[in-house]
Structures are given as structure tokens and as C-alpha cells.
Write a protein that holds these residues in place. Structure first.
Motif, short mmCIF file in Angstrom:
data_model
loop_
_atom_site.label_atom_id
_atom_site.label_comp_id
_atom_site.label_asym_id
_atom_site.label_seq_id
_atom_site.Cartn_x
_atom_site.Cartn_y
_atom_site.Cartn_z
N UNK A 64 -3.06 -2.61 2.87
CA UNK A 64 -3.29 -3.83 2.09
C UNK A 64 -4.76 -4.24 2.11
N UNK A 65 -5.36 -4.29 3.30
CA UNK A 65 -6.71 -4.85 3.38
C UNK A 65 -7.75 -3.95 2.72
N UNK A 66 -7.43 -2.64 2.61
CA UNK A 66 -8.38 -1.72 1.98
C UNK A 66 -7.93 -1.29 0.58
N UNK A 67 -6.93 -1.96 0.04
CA UNK A 67 -6.41 -1.58 -1.27
C UNK A 67 -7.34 -2.00 -2.41
N UNK A 68 -8.15 -3.03 -2.17
CA UNK A 68 -9.02 -3.54 -3.23
C UNK A 68 -8.27 -4.34 -4.27
N UNK A 69 -7.05 -4.75 -3.95
CA UNK A 69 -6.23 -5.49 -4.92
C UNK A 69 -6.17 -6.98 -4.64
N UNK A 70 -7.10 -7.47 -3.83
CA UNK A 70 -7.13 -8.90 -3.56
C UNK A 70 -6.48 -9.25 -2.24
N UNK A 71 -6.44 -10.54 -1.95
CA UNK A 71 -5.97 -11.03 -0.65
C UNK A 71 -4.46 -11.28 -0.60
N UNK A 72 -3.81 -11.37 -1.73
CA UNK A 72 -2.39 -11.68 -1.73
C UNK A 72 -1.62 -10.56 -1.01
N UNK A 73 -0.76 -10.96 -0.08
CA UNK A 73 -0.02 -9.99 0.72
C UNK A 73 1.16 -9.46 -0.09
N UNK A 74 1.22 -8.14 -0.34
CA UNK A 74 2.34 -7.58 -1.10
C UNK A 74 3.62 -7.57 -0.26
#
Length: 727
Positions: A520-530
Motif C-alpha cells: 500500500x505505502x509504495x503503490x503510489x495510489x494515495x493514502x487511502x487504505x485499500x
């Protein structure tokens, strides 16, 4: 072997195995007359001769070409030979591998020597060096009189010459540690090689000249960055502690910025709020000071694995009650001073909550936040630990400023007084009262870990996260879940805390949860937790609450061996698909085995109706069945699993696959690890060397003839496959 012909005719292609033995033809030099079946042709390599021309030699009256082709065969071990090699190789991650030799020797001496002899050895050694300290007092004064004022003040309590003579006389390998302390710690440049730590090279990112050149512009930014944290308690604490350092002679200031040297580097000082305190951090990375540091070693303090290996070594030779405690150095870094040549890079900007402005102070003691400070302190701490082990037979480890110490209950008072006299002899201050000074006990906390020694006489010790650490981490996880978002910095901090806590949890369920956080933290898709990451964090919190303590047992220091195999031959009427496994004692003697044939419905569950082959899934199933059916035997034990399918081995190691079926099988494997609290290692065995090949095909006569009992696994297989459904 070598052939006199350039390209001899070979029975198989490279990387293929012989189905039958191959008699080596004449004209080929070979150490054996026949290559056995199952041997693998590794390569057939033409040999080049000098000058590109074929060279000749006289052989039995004729001229023949020199060897022009080299043929390499891989001849596999027999099953018995491979098992014997596995026993000799042992488990690659045994705790017994984690203990340093000087500590192992100290533990052995504690087990073999009488208590009276231990007391006598310690008393004689300490008395000798206390007398030597008195004799060296004038020389000590002369040594310190030649030091810069700030360094002389900080090192005044230390008996440096006594320390040096001890290291010399006892044969310590890193005598340069004395010179570093006497000259003071540098903040930039190359870190000295100590030969105390693992070799790891990390180059500097900028030169010291570049740092000096940019210092004037960069320090303006650092001064302006000295602003309120938004928390008055943090601001007040940081500033008041800075003033306390000035009073103690560990810092100087405040300093007027107009009087700073042109190349003076200013770093930002801020406060990090922890559960019960506020820690001062000097950001020498932000000011680029740390970027000038080049290292050839990686200083590794003793983690809980060293403590665990110390208890295991003691369990092997001791049955009496054992106690433990932690000796904590006070303001550890501040007991060492900076070199005079480092002071140009030791300025910090601190927010004054009263004037609402930043102020500049010059640090004189080693700062917490400097890369070279870590290397320097650990180098010194390592020497203190070594002296305790080598000279005083102390059973202790060193994690930064904490010295975790074990003692037989009847000898604990002597150990405590020995450590006290050692620190006083060398001039090191440690906590003698308060929360960081607890008496020897059967249960004690160290490094956020609780060590329970109550069952030591029964043969085991328990390691668990402290309730405080668990509660804090769960609270942190829940706060992110409630907020629904987590930044890169927040995620990295959480992952680090999860990783440390996971070290005291059995199995790898926690690692899978941490992987989801990492993705999640390195996905580059923002801060929202999937959803996937949120679910993983919830599982980790639950895992923290329910996981049993990590047990270190006397009787299971050697690893069990488990071999599994599978076959998939859908054209066979009698045995179309099967799994087999053999459990070996650590000595290499078979303990139990299983052999099972899957029916058509079971094969369909694994995908036989959708795929050309399901051998990978069946191989993985065999591994999972072995882990589950023998979990009661493998409890708290190291175990090496051998499989002859690379894909099955790889997903067992990684803990994840590419299909629903594989991931569900992996879940069963991980749950079995947690349930039995095993220490697994997964390795490959060549198919011809795999003793479980025969039972995977229903051939059990040899094992039965040897008296090896077979365990029923049908119900275990059905339980596993029923959870897979028809996916």
C-alpha cells in the motif's frame, strides 16, 4: 570427463537425465566407466587450444588430438546419502548459530565451573584491575589534560588507560576503539573498519567538501525550520532538555548565528513523542551530514535472537533455576564526546517556546541521530560486552545501551555485584534505581520483549511481546483503520513496529500482513487504505492478541527433516495421483510416513478439469498435509521441509501464490506453522534423491519392512480440499 572428439554422441541433451546407465565409450577420459541412471548432463563444452590451432600429442604410438570437449555430469545422491547430508547440514537458521563464540564459551564455563570458582575468578580479576587503576591514576590525568576542554569534561569519569590495557592483555581484536574514544567521535567521512561487525559497504553520497560548500545556504533553511511542533509539551521538553545538556557540559549555547564559522552545518533538533517519554532527535540526515559517511561494516546490536540463543545454550547444560535482568547505561551516547575536528558539523537549531524563535546550540557529546554516532557507540559497547564475557564469565548480550544478563539463581547476587564493579571500574554510569533498574527475576522485560524463565528447570523459556507494546501497536493500527488513510512516512513507521513485534510471534502470518502494508505505502495510489491492506492490518492486530509466546526448548535444538513428493499420472487406473511424505528424526532415522491416492473429485478440486497438469498443486498439497499431520510432533521445533518441485518450494517460502487454490493451500500451511510453533526452512531435493518418491506412488513395502509406521491422512486431505471448494 573429457572427449578426444570435438562433439561426441551423447545419450541425452543438456539438463536432461539418463533413464538408464550409460557406458562411457572408448576415446573419452572418465574417472568412472559407467554414468549411473538419473544422472543429469550439465554441459558439453568445447575446449579451445592455444593460438586457435588444434594441438596434438603422442598416444600409444599414434598421433591423436588433445582433449577437445569437456563433458560434465551431475550424479545425484542416493536417498540415504541425501538424508545423511541433510542431517550434517542442519537447519540454516538454528538459534544456536546466532550466539557469538565468546558468549557461547562464557555460558559453557558457567555450566561447568563450581559457583565458588566463578566467584573467585571474578574477584581476582576485578581486584587486579582495581589496583592497576590506582597505579595508572596520574597517567590518566596526563592523558586527559591534553584533550580539548569539552572532551576532557565528558570523559573525566572514564578510566581509559585501564580499559586499554585490559583490551591489550586479553587479546581484543579492535584496539582502535581506544583511539576513537580518546580523540572523540567524528561526524563525517569514512567509518573505521573494526572487524567486529558484518562486512557491508555503503558509499558516501556527497563529499565533505560539498557539505562545507553548501553549509551557509542550508543552515538558513535549518534555522527557519526550527518552529513549533504544535504540541507545547514536546516544545517545552525539547528546549528544557537542551538547556540541561548545556548545564551538563554536553552542549554549548545558545550561539549567535552571526558568529558561526562559514562552513558550520546546522541540523534540526526535534522531539519524538513516545509512550512514556519524549526523545530528542538530531536530524543530521536532513542537514546532509550523514550523507558524507562511508561505511564498510554494518553494526548489528544483539537482537532477541542472541538472547534466545543464549538461553538455549544455557538450557543444554543447566537445570537449576535461572534469573535475568537488564543493565541500562544512563544517557549512553552522552558518555562519549565529539572530536574537535567534528564540531563544525555539530550545531543544532532548537525552537524556544518562550520567545517563539529558533536558537542555535553546539553539541559537544555524541548526538542521537548521527550515523557515525551509532557506529562509534556500538563499537565501544561491543568492547564492554566482550570484556564481560571473556574475563568475567558473564552471560549477557548487548543491544545498544541495554545489557541483558542471565544468572543461575544462587549466583545472581554475585553477577549483579560483578557488573556493578566492572562498570564502575571503567567509569560507565548505568541505572541503579527507578524503572530501568529492576532486580534479577524469573520474568523480565528487555527491548519491548518479555522473557519468562519460570519454566527453565522444565526445559524451556518463553519470549513474548510486552503487554504494553501489544496495546500500543494495536491502538496505532486501529487509529489508522478509523482514519482510513496512511501516508508513506506513517506506513514505514508502522511497518517497522510491526516487524519488531512479529519477531516474537510464531509463523509467518504477520509477514503477510506487513507485505500488504508495504504494498500500500509504495503503490503510489494515495493514502487511502485499500480493503486488502485494511483486512491485513485487522488480522495482524488479532494475531498480536492471540499468538502464543515463542518457546525455546532444550530438547528440540536439532531440526526434524520432512520429505514430501507427489505424482500425477491421470492415465493410470490404479494410482492416477498421489502424495507421500516421510518424517525423519534429527538423526536421520525415519519416524513416520504417509501415502495417499487422490480420487477424481479431489483432483478436480485442484483443477484437473481445467488444467493439463496439476502436479504443482498436488506437490504443495503434500507439503501442507505433512505440516498438519505432524504438527503435534514438530511443536516448538526447527524443521527442514524438502520438496522436489521448485514452484511448491517457492510459494511455501514467499507465502503467496497466483491462484485462489494455491493461496488457500498456503493459508493452511501458515496456520499449521502457527499452531505447532515450528521454525520451518524450505529446500529442494533432486527427484532421484527424494525418499518420499516411493510412497507418493503407493510403493511402501521398503518402509513397512523397516518398521516405519504409516499415519492415515485421508481426513486431513478432505478437510484441506473442502475449504478450497470448486475454485
Amino acid at each position: 570427463m573429457r572427449s578426444h572428439a570435438a562433439a561426441p554422441s551423447l545419450p541425452v541433451s543438456p539438463m536432461e537425465r539418463l533413464k538408464d546407465p550409460w557406458t562411457v565409450p572408448s576415446g573419452i577420459d572418465s574417472p568412472i566407466p559407467q554414468v549411473p541412471s538419473d544422472s543429469q548432463l550439465l554441459r558439453s563444452t568445447p575446449l579451445r587450444t592455444s593460438g586457435g590451432h588444434e594441438a596434438w600429442k603422442e598416444h600409444v604410438g599414434e598421433l591423436q588430438p588433445r582433449h577437445s570437449c569437456e563433458i560434465a555430469w551431475g550424479i545425484p545422491f542416493t536417498c540415504d546419502e541425501f538424508v545423511a547430508e541433510a542431517v550434517r547440514s542442519r537447519h540454516p537458521k538454528l538459534l544456536s548459530h546466532s550466539i557469538p563464540e565468546v558468549l557461547r564459551a562464557s555460558v559453557h564455563r558457567n555450566c561447568k565451573l563450581r559457583e565458588d570458582d566463578l566467584v573467585k575468578i571474578r574477584a581476582e580479576w576485578l581486584n587486579k584491575w582495581l589496583e592497576r587503576a590506582l597505579a595508572l591514576r596520574k597517567d590518566e590525568d596526563v592523558l586527559k589534560s591534553n584533550m580539548p576542554n569539552h572532551l576532557r569534561h565528558i570523559l573525566q569519569p572514564k578510566r581509559l588507560l585501564v580499559w586499554k590495557e585490559i583490551l591489550q592483555e586479553e587479546g581484543y581484536h579492535d584496539l582502535g576503539v581506544f583511539d576513537e574514544v580518546v580523540k572523540g567521535t567524528e561526524l563525517t567521512g569514512d567509518v573505521p573498519v573494526t572487524h567486529s561487525f558484518e562486512k557491508v559497504f555503503r558509499p558516501a553520497e556527497i563529499t565533505e567538501s560539498q557539505l562545507r560548500a553548501s553549509a551557509q545556504a542550508d543552515r538558513l533553511a535549518a534555522i527557519h525550520s526550527a518552529r513549533s511542533s504544535g504540541d507545547r509539551e514536546v516544545d517545552d521538553t525539547v528546549y528544557s532538555k537542551t538547556l540541561e545538556e548545556v548545564k551538563a557540559g554536553w552542549a554549548f549555547g545558545p550561539v549567535d548565528s552571526s558568529f558561526l564559522p562559514a562552513d558550520a552545518v546546522v541540523s534540526r533538533r526535534f522531539g519524538l513523542k513516545q509512550s512514556d517519554k519524549i526523545r530528542l532527535i538530531d536530524d543530521l540526515s536532513g542537514s546532509k551530514v550523514n550523507l558524507t559517511v562511508q561505511t564498510s561494516e554494518s553494526p548489528k546490536p544483539h537482537t532477541t535472537d542472541v538472547i534466545a540463543s543464549m538461553t538455549l545454550e544455557l538450557l543444554k547444560g543447566e537445570a537449576r533455576p535461572v534469573l535475568g535482568k537488564t543493565f541500562d547505561l544512563k544517557s549512553a551516547y552522552k558518555q562519549l564526546g565529539l572530536a574537535e575536528s567534528a564540531l563544525w558539523a555539530s550545531y543544532v537549531a532548537v525552537f524556544n517556546p518562550n520567545t517563539r524563535k529558533g536558537e542555535i546550540f553546539q553539541l559537544l557529546a555524541v548526538p542521537f541521530g548521527a550515523t557515525r554516532a551509532v557506529y562509534s557507540f556500538l563499537r565501544v559497547a561491543h568492547s564492554l560486552w566482550w570484556i564481560g564475557c571473556k574475563c568475567l564469565n558473564l552471560m549477557w548480550s548487548n543491544f545498544y545501551d541495554d545489557f541483558v544478563t542471565l544468572a543461575v539463581e544462587s549466583n545472581a547476587a554475585n553477577v549483579e555485584s560483578t557488573v556493578d564493579v566492572l562498570f564502575r571500574l571503567l567509569g560507565w554510569q548505568y541505572a541503579t534505581e527507578g524503572a530501568k533498574c529492576k532486580p534479577f527475576d524469573t520474568s523480565f522485560a528487555a527491548l519491548g520483549v518479555c522473557v519468562n524463565l519460570r519454566q527453565f528447570p522444565d526445559g524451556y523459556v518463553e519470549f513474548s511481546n510486552t503487554p504494553k507494546r501489544v496495546a500500543e501497536l494495536i491502538e496505532s493500527i486501529n487509529s489508522f483503520l478509523t482514519k482510513g488513510s496512511m501516508s508513506l512516512v506513517e506506513g514505514q513507521r508502522l511497518r517497522g513496529r510491526m516487524q519488531f513485534s512479529d519477531g516474537q510471534l510464531f509463523g509467518r502470518m504477520g509477514r503477510l500482513c506487513m507485505r500488504a502494508v508495504n504494498n500500500h505505502i509504495f503503490s503510489g495510489k494515495g493514502c487511502k487504505i485499500p480493503a486488502e491492506c485494511s483486512s491485513a492490518m485487522q488480522r495482524f492486530a488479532c494475531f498480536l492478541n492471540t499468538s502464543a509466546p515463542r518457546k525455546i526448548r532444550r530438547a528440540v535444538s536439532d531440526p526434524y527433516l520432512v520429505f514430501t513428493d507427489a505424482c500425477y499420472e491421470p492415465g493410470s487406473d490404479s494410482w492416477p495421483c498421489g502424495i507421500g511424505g516421510i518424517l525423519f528424526y534429527p538423526t536421520g532415522t525415519p519416524l513416520q510416513a504417509f501415502s495417499f491416492c487422490l480420487n477424481s473429485h479431489m483432483m478436480k478440486t485442484l483443477g484437473s478439469d481445467r488444467k493439463q497438469t496439476i502436479i504443482f498443486e498436488v506437490e504443495l498439497l503434500g507439503l501442507v498435509v505433512a505440516a498438519k499431520v505432524w504438527s503435534n510432533i514438530l511443536v516448538d521445533s526447527p524443521v527442514t521441509f524438502f520438496v522436489d518441485n521448485n514452484s511448491a518450494r517457492d510459494v511455501a517460502i514467499s507465502g503467496c501464490g497466483r491462484s485462489v487454490v494455491v493461496n488457500r493451500l498456503i493459508e493452511h500451511l501458515l496456520i499449521a506453522e502457527v499452531a505447532s510453533a515450528t521454525f520451518p526452512w524450505f529446500a529442494r531435493v533432486p527427484s532421484p534423491s527424494n525418499p518420499s518418491d516411493a510412497p507418493s506412488r503407493g510403493n511402501c513395502a521398503e518402509l513397512l519392512g523397516a518398521g516405519v509406521p504409516f499415519v492415515p491422512v485421508e481426513s486431513v486431505v478432505q478437510d484441506i480440499l473442502s475449504s478450497l471448494g470448486n475454485k
